[in-house]
Design an enzyme around this catalytic site. Structure first.
Site, PDB file in Angstrom:
ATOM      1  N   GLY A   1       0.830  -1.187   0.000  1.00  0.00           N
ATOM      2  CA  GLY A   1       0.000   0.000   0.000  1.00  0.00           C
ATOM      3  C   GLY A   1       0.869   1.242   0.000  1.00  0.00           C
TER       4      GLY A   1
ATOM      5  N   CYS B   1       5.602  -0.074   7.340  1.00  0.00           N
ATOM      6  CA  CYS B   1       5.303   1.082   6.492  1.00  0.00           C
ATOM      7  C   CYS B   1       6.551   1.484   5.714  1.00  0.00           C
ATOM      8  CB  CYS B   1       4.828   2.235   7.384  1.00  0.00           C
ATOM      9  SG  CYS B   1       4.403   3.736   6.499  1.00  0.00           S
ATOM     10  N   LEU B   2       6.359   1.790   4.440  1.00  0.00           N
ATOM     11  CA  LEU B   2       7.493   2.211   3.613  1.00  0.00           C
ATOM     12  C   LEU B   2       8.095   3.526   4.107  1.00  0.00           C
ATOM     13  CD1 LEU B   2       6.059   1.306   0.092  1.00  0.00           C
ATOM     14  CD2 LEU B   2       7.705   0.012   1.462  1.00  0.00           C
TER      15      LEU B   2
ATOM     16  N   HIS C   1      -4.853   1.653   7.133  1.00  0.00           N
ATOM     17  CA  HIS C   1      -3.490   2.164   7.306  1.00  0.00           C
ATOM     18  C   HIS C   1      -3.227   3.297   6.308  1.00  0.00           C
ATOM     19  CE1 HIS C   1       1.010   1.437   7.907  1.00  0.00           C
ATOM     20  NE2 HIS C   1       0.982   2.120   6.772  1.00  0.00           N
ATOM     21  N   GLU C   2      -3.601   3.073   5.038  1.00  0.00           N
ATOM     22  CA  GLU C   2      -3.345   4.082   3.999  1.00  0.00           C
ATOM     23  C   GLU C   2      -4.235   5.314   4.181  1.00  0.00           C
ATOM     24  OE1 GLU C   2      -0.656   3.803   2.475  1.00  0.00           O
ATOM     25  OE2 GLU C   2      -0.351   1.692   2.904  1.00  0.00           O
TER      26      GLU C   2
ATOM     27  N   HIS D   1      -2.771   7.669   6.594  1.00  0.00           N
ATOM     28  CA  HIS D   1      -1.731   8.543   6.019  1.00  0.00           C
ATOM     29  C   HIS D   1      -2.339   9.841   5.496  1.00  0.00           C
ATOM     30  CE1 HIS D   1       2.086   6.465   6.146  1.00  0.00           C
ATOM     31  NE2 HIS D   1       1.532   5.345   5.710  1.00  0.00           N
TER      32      HIS D   1
ATOM     33  N   GLN E   1       3.091   9.925   1.108  1.00  0.00           N
ATOM     34  CA  GLN E   1       4.343   9.176   1.241  1.00  0.00           C
ATOM     35  C   GLN E   1       5.297   9.434   0.076  1.00  0.00           C
ATOM     36  OE1 GLN E   1       2.140   5.293   2.191  1.00  0.00           O
ATOM     37  NE2 GLN E   1       4.138   5.054   3.188  1.00  0.00           N
TER      38      GLN E   1
END
Length: 169
Positions: free
Chosen positions: A46, A94-95, A136-137, A140, A51
């Site tokens: 994701g 997470c990235l 989660h996304e 963000h 991000q």
């Protein structure tokens, strides 16, 4: 398509609330395509526009297993319109918070309304990993990271580690 640089915590762009998308036009579709390419290359499941340094309410995800064909989802202006009372716990990463993982508890099932890549309104009901990933996304887009669900002690340890890695990089 292009692979975009991924912003790493504690960058302030990750704590800002993203702006709604007026319409899914060619520019937004290009952003979605670039985000998918970036996510697959990372690799991740994701990615949210903040991000990659873009303050727009756009997320992409693909929770297909490695032995399954890709099943990308592109969502603009996603919002949870219903969430189950039942909770599920997943180990999240997470990235934008590289090499850090923690258990996070979220609603087990959610219904999400969004604009698709086609510009039309859609609704999906998600459970399991998809429910966790979409929540989660969406977090963000509201300036929330998975580490914000942790105790102050754990969160601060992770942020100190990330700052140290950035200084030595």
């Amino acid at each position: 398509m292009a692979i975009l640089p991924i912003v790493v915590a504690p960058d302030p762009v990750l704590k800002a609330k993203a702006k709604p998308v007026a319409a899914v036009d060619d520019e937004i579709r290009q952003l979605m395509d670039d985000m998918l390419e970036t996510m697959y290359a990372a690799p991740g499941i994701g990615l949210a526009a903040p991000q990659v340094g873009v303050s727009k309410r756009v997320i992409v995800l693909d929770v297909a297993h490695k032995d399954e064909p890709p099943a990308p989802l592109c969502l603009a202006n996603p919002q949870v319109i219903w969430a189950s009372e039942e909770l599920a716990c997943y180990e999240e990463g997470c990235l934008s918070v590289p090499k850090q993982y923690a258990e996070v508890e979220r609603p087990a099932v959610v219904k999400v309304r969004f604009l698709g890549r086609d510009g039309k309104k859609h609704e999906i009901e998600a459970d399991g990993l998809l429910a966790t990933c979409v929540q989660h996304e969406i977090d963000h887009l509201d300036g929330i990271l998975f580490i914000d669900y942790l105790s102050n002690l754990k969160r601060n340890m992770i942020l100190r580690k990330l700052r140290k890695e950035q200084r030595t990089a």
